[in-house]
Design a protein around this motif. Structure first.
Motif, PDB file in Angstrom:
ATOM      1  N   ALA A 123       0.876  -1.312  -0.100  1.00  0.00           N
ATOM      2  CA  ALA A 123       0.172   0.016   0.040  1.00  0.00           C
ATOM      3  C   ALA A 123       0.949   1.239  -0.012  1.00  0.00           C
ATOM      4  CB  ALA A 123      -0.915   0.102   1.211  1.00  0.00           C
ATOM      5  N   THR A 124       0.391   2.370  -0.451  1.00  0.00           N
ATOM      6  CA  THR A 124       0.879   3.435  -0.503  1.00  0.00           C
ATOM      7  C   THR A 124      -0.016   4.693  -0.137  1.00  0.00           C
ATOM      8  OG1 THR A 124       0.218   4.078  -2.794  1.00  0.00           O
ATOM      9  CG2 THR A 124       2.330   3.033  -2.707  1.00  0.00           C
ATOM     10  N   GLY A 181      -5.229   1.393   4.967  1.00  0.00           N
ATOM     11  CA  GLY A 181      -4.514   1.703   6.391  1.00  0.00           C
ATOM     12  C   GLY A 181      -4.828   2.973   6.664  1.00  0.00           C
ATOM     13  N   LEU A 182      -5.035   3.358   8.032  1.00  0.00           N
ATOM     14  CA  LEU A 182      -5.314   4.636   8.401  1.00  0.00           C
ATOM     15  C   LEU A 182      -4.553   4.991   9.709  1.00  0.00           C
ATOM     16  CD1 LEU A 182      -9.310   3.812   8.753  1.00  0.00           C
ATOM     17  CD2 LEU A 182      -8.099   5.387   7.097  1.00  0.00           C
ATOM     18  N   GLY A 240      -4.975  -0.878  10.124  1.00  0.00           N
ATOM     19  CA  GLY A 240      -4.987  -1.568   8.676  1.00  0.00           C
ATOM     20  C   GLY A 240      -5.881  -2.770   8.509  1.00  0.00           C
ATOM     21  N   PHE A 241      -6.351  -2.798   7.099  1.00  0.00           N
ATOM     22  CA  PHE A 241      -6.935  -4.110   6.708  1.00  0.00           C
ATOM     23  C   PHE A 241      -6.591  -4.589   5.441  1.00  0.00           C
ATOM     24  CE2 PHE A 241      -9.424  -0.665   9.264  1.00  0.00           C
ATOM     25  CZ  PHE A 241      -9.508  -1.400  10.315  1.00  0.00           C
ATOM     26  N   GLN A 242      -6.654  -5.679   5.260  1.00  0.00           N
ATOM     27  CA  GLN A 242      -6.407  -6.324   4.051  1.00  0.00           C
ATOM     28  C   GLN A 242      -7.554  -7.290   3.830  1.00  0.00           C
ATOM     29  OE1 GLN A 242      -2.793  -8.688   3.346  1.00  0.00           O
ATOM     30  NE2 GLN A 242      -2.805  -8.259   1.194  1.00  0.00           N
ATOM     31  N   ALA A 263      -3.761   9.990   8.133  1.00  0.00           N
ATOM     32  CA  ALA A 263      -2.832   9.496   7.018  1.00  0.00           C
ATOM     33  C   ALA A 263      -3.878   8.285   6.484  1.00  0.00           C
ATOM     34  CB  ALA A 263      -1.519   9.075   6.964  1.00  0.00           C
ATOM     35  N   ILE A 264      -3.854   8.260   5.110  1.00  0.00           N
ATOM     36  CA  ILE A 264      -4.663   6.902   4.542  1.00  0.00           C
ATOM     37  C   ILE A 264      -3.621   6.402   3.448  1.00  0.00           C
ATOM     38  CG2 ILE A 264      -6.400   6.055   3.150  1.00  0.00           C
ATOM     39  CD1 ILE A 264      -8.026   8.829   4.079  1.00  0.00           C
ATOM     40  N   TRP A 265      -3.596   4.971   3.672  1.00  0.00           N
ATOM     41  CA  TRP A 265      -2.770   4.295   2.747  1.00  0.00           C
ATOM     42  C   TRP A 265      -3.982   3.183   1.873  1.00  0.00           C
ATOM     43  CZ3 TRP A 265      -1.297   5.542   7.382  1.00  0.00           C
ATOM     44  CH2 TRP A 265       0.173   5.794   7.771  1.00  0.00           C
ATOM     45  N   THR A 266      -3.798   3.281   0.792  1.00  0.00           N
ATOM     46  CA  THR A 266      -4.459   1.929  -0.139  1.00  0.00           C
ATOM     47  C   THR A 266      -3.489   1.191  -1.018  1.00  0.00           C
ATOM     48  OG1 THR A 266      -4.743   3.716  -1.853  1.00  0.00           O
ATOM     49  CG2 THR A 266      -6.504   3.537  -0.156  1.00  0.00           C
TER      50      THR A 266
END
Length: 199
Positions: free
Chosen positions: A32-33, A127-128, A168-170, A194-197
């Motif tokens: 994730a970025t 992810g948060l 975070g969640f996958q 922040a947020i990652w996806t």
């Protein structure tokens, strides 16, 4: 063998989703970025400066991310808030209801800090970085592209009070949206720093 196991620390399986509590483990496992936020909170909405270090827009339509992109992939709403969704930066603490203070632009709401994040392109992982208040009570609902849902309770998320906490969640199913239900946000701010996806 030890090196292969190390990235999985701070994770657990929960239904369809794998839950992460360590950002490094999450990004290593998912690729994730981070999604771009504005560089300066005060400059995000120049027509509505709400004080030194913050600015606000209406919810709806909410905040489109990546910030400044002509083709956003994420929309953040605060459906239970009182009109405004804000970026708050270092040094802004109206009514002394934010602890800890942000060190970078952080999304908060005017009113109850419950957030709905919609993915215009569904994702396999999100992810948060959460700004937590004194209660630090969260319930997260993942909605998948087939309209099914998974609810993750506070005990699984394990967030601490007055901190910046990663969750975070996958998922084996693609995620269409995520709803973050917080407690006490109307009087003690909760936020998203922040947020990652991962697509």
């Amino acid at each position: 063998m030890q090196d292969e196991e190390a990235p999985m620390l701070g994770t657990q399986e929960e239904g369809l989703a794998q839950v992460f509590t360590q950002q490094a483990a999450f990004t290593a496992a998912t690729g994730a970025t981070q999604i771009q936020f504005p560089a300066i909170a005060f400059d995000a909405y120049p027509d509505h400066p709400s004080g030194a270090g913050s600015s606000c827009g209406r919810t709806p339509p909410g905040i489109d991310l990546p910030w400044g992109s002509s083709t956003p992939t994420v929309n953040v709403l605060a459906p239970r808030a009182n009109t405004w969704l804000c970026f708050m930066g270092p040094g802004w603490n109206h009514s002394n209801n934010t602890n800890p203070l942000p060190v970078k632009p952080t999304i908060i709401a005017n009113g109850e800090d419950d957030f709905e994040i919609a993915f215009l392109r569904p994702v396999s992982a999100v992810g948060l970085e959460l700004l937590t208040n004194g209660l630090a009570q969260h319930k997260v609902t993942l909605t998948f592209t087939d309209a099914t849902q998974e609810v993750l309770e506070d005990a699984v998320l394990d967030t601490g009070a007055h901190a910046f906490e990663f969750v975070g969640f996958q998922s084996s199913k693609r995620i269409r949206s995520i709803f973050i239900d917080t407690a006490g946000g109307a009087s003690m701010n909760e936020g998203i720093a922040a947020i990652w996806t991962a697509p």
